[in-house]
Design an enzyme around this catalytic site. Structure first.
Site, PDB file in Angstrom:
ATOM      1  N   GLU A  83       6.308 -47.023  -8.335  1.00 17.24           N
ATOM      2  CA  GLU A  83       5.754 -47.044  -9.683  1.00 17.24           C
ATOM      3  C   GLU A  83       5.474 -48.492 -10.069  1.00 17.24           C
ATOM      4  O   GLU A  83       6.335 -49.351  -9.826  1.00 17.24           O
ATOM      5  CB  GLU A  83       6.734 -46.437 -10.704  1.00 17.24           C
ATOM      6  N   ALA A  85      16.014 -49.182 -12.515  1.00 15.07           N
ATOM      7  CA  ALA A  85      16.157 -48.077 -11.581  1.00 15.07           C
ATOM      8  C   ALA A  85      14.845 -47.314 -11.522  1.00 15.07           C
ATOM      9  O   ALA A  85      13.920 -47.598 -12.284  1.00 15.07           O
ATOM     10  CB  ALA A  85      17.279 -47.143 -12.031  1.00 15.07           C
ATOM     11  N   GLU A  94      17.380 -41.808 -15.500  1.00 10.92           N
ATOM     12  CA  GLU A  94      16.653 -41.436 -14.269  1.00 10.92           C
ATOM     13  C   GLU A  94      16.803 -39.943 -13.999  1.00 10.92           C
ATOM     14  O   GLU A  94      15.861 -39.278 -13.572  1.00 10.92           O
ATOM     15  CB  GLU A  94      17.132 -42.257 -13.074  1.00 10.92           C
TER      16      GLU A  94
HETATM   17  C1  7MK Z   1      13.131 -49.110 -17.248  1.00 14.33           C
HETATM   18  C2  7MK Z   1      10.241 -47.587 -14.319  1.00 14.33           C
HETATM   19  C3  7MK Z   1      11.167 -46.397 -14.223  1.00 14.33           C
HETATM   20  C4  7MK Z   1      11.535 -50.914 -17.315  1.00 14.33           C
HETATM   21  C5  7MK Z   1      12.594 -50.219 -17.888  1.00 14.33           C
HETATM   22  C6  7MK Z   1      12.618 -48.678 -16.046  1.00 14.33           C
HETATM   23  C7  7MK Z   1      11.539 -49.384 -15.459  1.00 14.33           C
HETATM   24  C8  7MK Z   1      11.022 -50.504 -16.099  1.00 14.33           C
HETATM   25  C9  7MK Z   1      13.188 -47.443 -15.378  1.00 14.33           C
HETATM   26  C10 7MK Z   1      10.927 -48.902 -14.188  1.00 14.33           C
HETATM   27  C11 7MK Z   1      12.221 -46.264 -15.315  1.00 14.33           C
HETATM   28  N1  7MK Z   1      10.315 -45.209 -14.272  1.00 14.33           N
HETATM   29  O1  7MK Z   1      12.903 -45.081 -15.095  1.00 14.33           O
HETATM   30  O2  7MK Z   1      11.598 -46.095 -16.551  1.00 14.33           O
HETATM   31 ZN    ZN Z   2      12.051 -44.358 -17.265  1.00 16.96          ZN
END
Ligand code: 7MK
Ligand code: ZN
Length: 868
Positions: free
Chosen positions: A119, A260, A296
């Site tokens: 991502e 994460a 997550e």
């Molecule tokens: C949280 C994307 C991921 C910034 C804050 C997160 C990211 C960037 C975790 C990476 C997430 N999808 O779960 O949102």
């Molecule tokens: Zn997220």
């Protein structure tokens, strides 16, 4: 890399789609071979060529329906394949170089572990593909790797076959039955300690839980695993959502750009959000582990089962998932301190972003580098918008809307409008006006003004809203806001408005102005609004110190009570800034003393109320900030606070006992309160012993770090001694050492830059590890106010020099750390000039990344409000 902005309005459905993918990956440090076989199908008639995304990969061959195909070219990073049938099997072979991938996007090899981050657009660094979230395919992945070095080979879904090759390698095949976009793809290879457990879902399905951590760190994984089970249970109880595969894996790695990642069935985590035990982790770390694990996990439904149509819709999954993890945390810990924590993030960071060149709606309109839009606006303001739905609909209405959202969209890639439409079915309210929250950027300001007529005993209270123009949008309209409303007098009586516009303590502000009337009033009433931060807005409510203390004493809403003290502190600091510290008179100190004695046993509220607003928060209610003046006014007020309230502070400190460590809410609140008191006591010369004693006797990291933070505010010699001891104890544990790096980097001292240079020479420091870089350079730029903003410009230059190096290694992290420089408009003209000079240096760098280019160029082009 493209410096061209993409616009939300230009979205086009894909011309081709891919339904099934089989991958064969032979891991090698510098030449990993990837063979990808995709079932491709044309969806739209126009356009001949199939355009696949790719970045930093070496193409070897293209085969269509088993026939070598040579009709292709690579243009601007895209692989254009011409003369293709309506439906076909496409096989692409390419190689990649994980060892030299220091950007940590795509497949990379760090500290002996292969790991992926896809991502938003990292999959294109693994193979040529339709790397967009609205192309959903099932994946089957076979991983080959050296059996000794990489005994564990993981990918999404369930393992279906494994075996040994003749050359000392082994292989495992993984199958993920759920169609998914490429950004949820993951692979991991390494040598781990494994923690195993099982969870039985509410419908009786057993799920294997596996947590992979670095060798020797097994015992630090138990809390994360227990948190996962709590999150699984909570989502069943709250939303009726069950897990949908036979196995759920979490891998903790040391090198990770973010917190994460929710890859289907195979989450990858920054180890700081997995590993926690009482010796090495603070209460805050425990809290974060539980909340990120939950975040997550919750993505499995809000993100994976229902995903985003395009990246402009990121808040569809992130705002919603942050809201869900906040609700979970509130249920697991306590609602008040959670709410305060999130409001601090909004005020310190999101309001600042909204006032900057990077201002964007929670659903951005245009993007150069998607990685730059994983922002506090998309995430945290996005969660506030979801929270307003929840407030308006109530828990049951919200649940009904969520059920409808999943009923309509399970398995689809959808938009924020689709979410709002599903929510609409759960309420009679007209949510169409609410859509503005998705398209309008900027922070609304609600101004409260009241008129009291002594002769008639009538009082009117007017709420008006205004959103100032932002960098990206000139004109603003009135938003739809649920605003809590409470009206009290100096004796603590509560009043209702004549027309009953306030229902259940809440009024809807959906126009630019709203007036409430009150009768039979004998003195000017005190209006108290936005309890529990019911909308992401700023409030201008001109209450004097006595009224603020009344609010603290009598308001129903605990958040309002806390907030009243925050406003009072800000008012006091303003007096110090204006050179009239005597305006903070005895009645105010007595009022504060009454707060301390009255709430002495309420450790949760008191712990929060003893936090003086940070420099960053204070900046939000001031303009053209003279950094040194505000900083020293804040320091002087803190000093007076410690001296004037020394006796009650000592009494509270001594009343809270430090019994053996447990991570329970009561114990957490007590420790937070006690450590907060210690910070105030540290400013008193005769209290240095208390710090040393706590440091020596602590049986947990929370109290150890509490002592260090207090020492940082106290005498330099004590601080230095304790820091040395700490370093000796923890120098083999980089995750713990990050706390030490951060404390050093945020210490105010004249030789701070040479200190930073020393830190960078520490054996545990490396520019390749984002946690280390954030702990040293990030902490300095974000939180060392005096050092970073030194008027000789040296702080700005130091950070800029570093960013020039970092950008070549890891542009994503560089673009995060540049943020404080891009917020030059908050500061006085002299600061602005110095900051812009450094931004110009950055813009002049040859081969600047798109990440830094977007933020730096926008910042330099920005005409701040005051100049407009
Ligand atoms: C949280 C994307 C991921 C910034 C804050 C997160 C990211 C960037 C975790 C990476 C997430 N999808 O779960 O949102
Ligand atoms: Zn997220």
């Amino acid at each position: 890399m493209s410096m061209q902005a993409k616009k939300r309005a230009d979205y086009q459905p894909p011309v081709f789609t891919i339904t099934d993918v089989k991958m064969d990956v032979r891991l090698h440090p510098t030449t990993t071979r990837v063979e990808t076989t995709s079932q491709v199908k044309r969806l739209a008639s126009e356009g001949n060529a199939l355009a696949l995304d790719g970045d930093k990969i070496q193409l070897d061959s293209v085969v269509i329906n088993d026939q070598p195909h040579s009709d292709y070219q690579v243009v601007d990073g895209q692989l254009l394949i011409s003369n293709v049938p309506e439906q076909f099997t496409l096989t692409i072979v390419n190689t990649i170089d994980p060892q030299n991938n220091r950007a940590l996007e795509g497949l990379y090899l760090s500290a002996g572990t292969y790991c992926t981050q896809c991502e938003a657009e990292g999959f294109r660094r693994i193979t040529y593909y339709l790397d967009r979230p609205d192309v959903l395919a099932t994946f089957e992945v076979t991983l080959h790797g050296d059996k000794q070095q990489y005994p564990t080979l993981l990918a999404n879904g369930n393992p279906i076959a494994r075996g040994d090759n003749d050359d000392g390698t082994h292989w495992v095949t993984w199958q993920d039955p759920h169609p998914k976009p490429s950004y949820l793809f993951a692979m991991v290879a390494g040598d781990f300690d494994l923690l195993e457990d099982t969870y039985t879902t509410s419908s009786g399905k057993p799920v294997k839980l596996e947590l992979y951590v670095d060798k020797g760190k097994r015992e630090r994984g138990h809390f994360a695993l227990a948190s996962l089970k709590r999150a699984m249970k909570w989502d069943e109880d709250t939303f009726g959502l069950e897990y949908d595969l036979d196995i759920y894996m979490i891998v903790a790695v040391d090198f990770f750009n973010m917190g994460a990642m929710e890859n289907k069935g195979l989450n990858v985590f920054n180890s700081k959000f997995v590993l926690a035990d009482q010796d090495s982790a603070t209460d805050e770390d425990f809290f974060n582990v539980e909340s990120v694990i939950a975040h997550e996990y919750f993505h499995n439904w809000t993100g994976n089962r229902v995903t985003c149509r395009d990246w402009f819709q990121l808040s569809l999954k992130e705002g919603l998932t942050v809201f869900r993890d906040q609700q979970f945390s509130a249920d697991m810990t306590s609602p008040l301190s959670n709410r305060i924590k999130h409001v601090r993030v909004m005020r310190e960071h999101q309001f600042a972003e909204d006032a900057s060149a990077m201002s964007h709606p929670i659903r951005p309109e245009e993007v150069i580098e998607m990685n730059n839009f994983y922002t506090v606006t998309v995430y945290d303001k996005g969660a506030e918008v979801i929270r307003m739905f929840h407030t308006l609909l109530g828990p049951q209405g919200f649940r009904k809307g969520m059920d409808e959202y999943f009923r309509r969209h399970d398995g689809q890639a959808v938009t924020c409008d689709d979410f709002v439409a599903a929510m609409q079915t759960a309420t009679d309210l007209d949510l169409s006006h609410f859509a503005l929250w998705y398209s309008q950027s900027g922070t609304p300001v609600i101004t409260v003004s009241s008129v009291f007529d002594d002769s008639t005993g009538k009082m009117t209270v007017t709420l008006s809203q205004r959103t100032a123009p932002t960098a990206d949008q000139r004109t603003k309209a009135a938003l739809f806001m649920p605003v809590t409303f409470d009206c009290i007098d100096s004796q603590g009586n509560h009043y209702s408005d004549d027309d009953g516009l306030v229902k259940d303590g809440m009024v809807i502000l959906d126009k630019s102005e709203l007036t409430l009337t009150f009768s039979d009033v004998e003195e000017p009433l005190i209006p108290v609004i936005l309890g529990n931060f019911s909308a992401p807005a700023k409030v201008h409510n001109d209450l004097n110190a006595a009224q603020l203390l009344n609010v603290f004493q009598y308001a129903h809403d605990s958040f309002n009570r806390w907030d009243a003290l925050q406003s009072l502190y800000s008012w006091c600091i303003n007096c110090y800034e204006q050179g009239t510290p005597e305006a903070v008179d005895d009645t105010i100190w007595q009022g504060l003393e009454a707060v301390l004695t009255g709430e002495a046993d309420n450790h949760e509220l008191l712990g929060e109320c003893l936090v003086i607003p940070s420099f960053e928060t204070l900046c939000q209610t001031r303009s053209q900030v003279d950094v040194a003046a505000l900083n020293s006014a804040r320091d002087a007020f803190c000093q007076a606070f410690s001296v004037r309230l020394a006796e009650p502070l000592k009494a509270i400190f001594n009343s809270i006992s430090t019994s053996a460590y447990t991570y329970s809410q009561q114990a957490v609140n007590a420790r937070r309160c006690r450590n907060q008191v210690l910070v105030h006591l540290a400013r008193l010369d005769d209290q240095q012993g208390a710090i040393k004693t706590q440091f020596a006797q602590a049986d947990n990291m929370t109290d150890t770090l509490g002592a260090l933070k207090a020492a940082q505010a106290g005498q330099r010699q004590v601080f230095e001694t304790l820091m040395e001891e700490f370093e000796q104890r923890w120098n083999q544990d980089p995750l713990v050492l990050d706390k030490w790096f951060g404390l050093h980097a945020t210490t105010e001292r004249d030789d701070i830059l040479s200190q930073l240079t020393l830190l960078q020479q520490h054996p545990q420091f490396t520019i390749g590890n984002p946690n280390r870089v954030r702990a040293v350079v990030g902490s300095f730029a974000f939180f060392n106010t005096a050092g970073f903003h030194n008027l000789d410009g040296s702080g700005y230059k130091f950070v800029t020099d570093y960013l020039m190096e970092l950008d070549k290694v890891n542009p994503q992290v560089a673009a995060r750390i540049v943020t404080p420089l891009t917020q030059w408009h908050n500061f006085s003209p002299a600061h602005q000039q110095l900051m812009k000079t450094q931004l110009n240096r950055l813009l002049g760098v040859k081969e600047l990344s798109s990440d830094l280019f977007e933020k730096v160029s926008k910042s330099l082009a920005y005409q701040s409000n005051s100049e407009q």
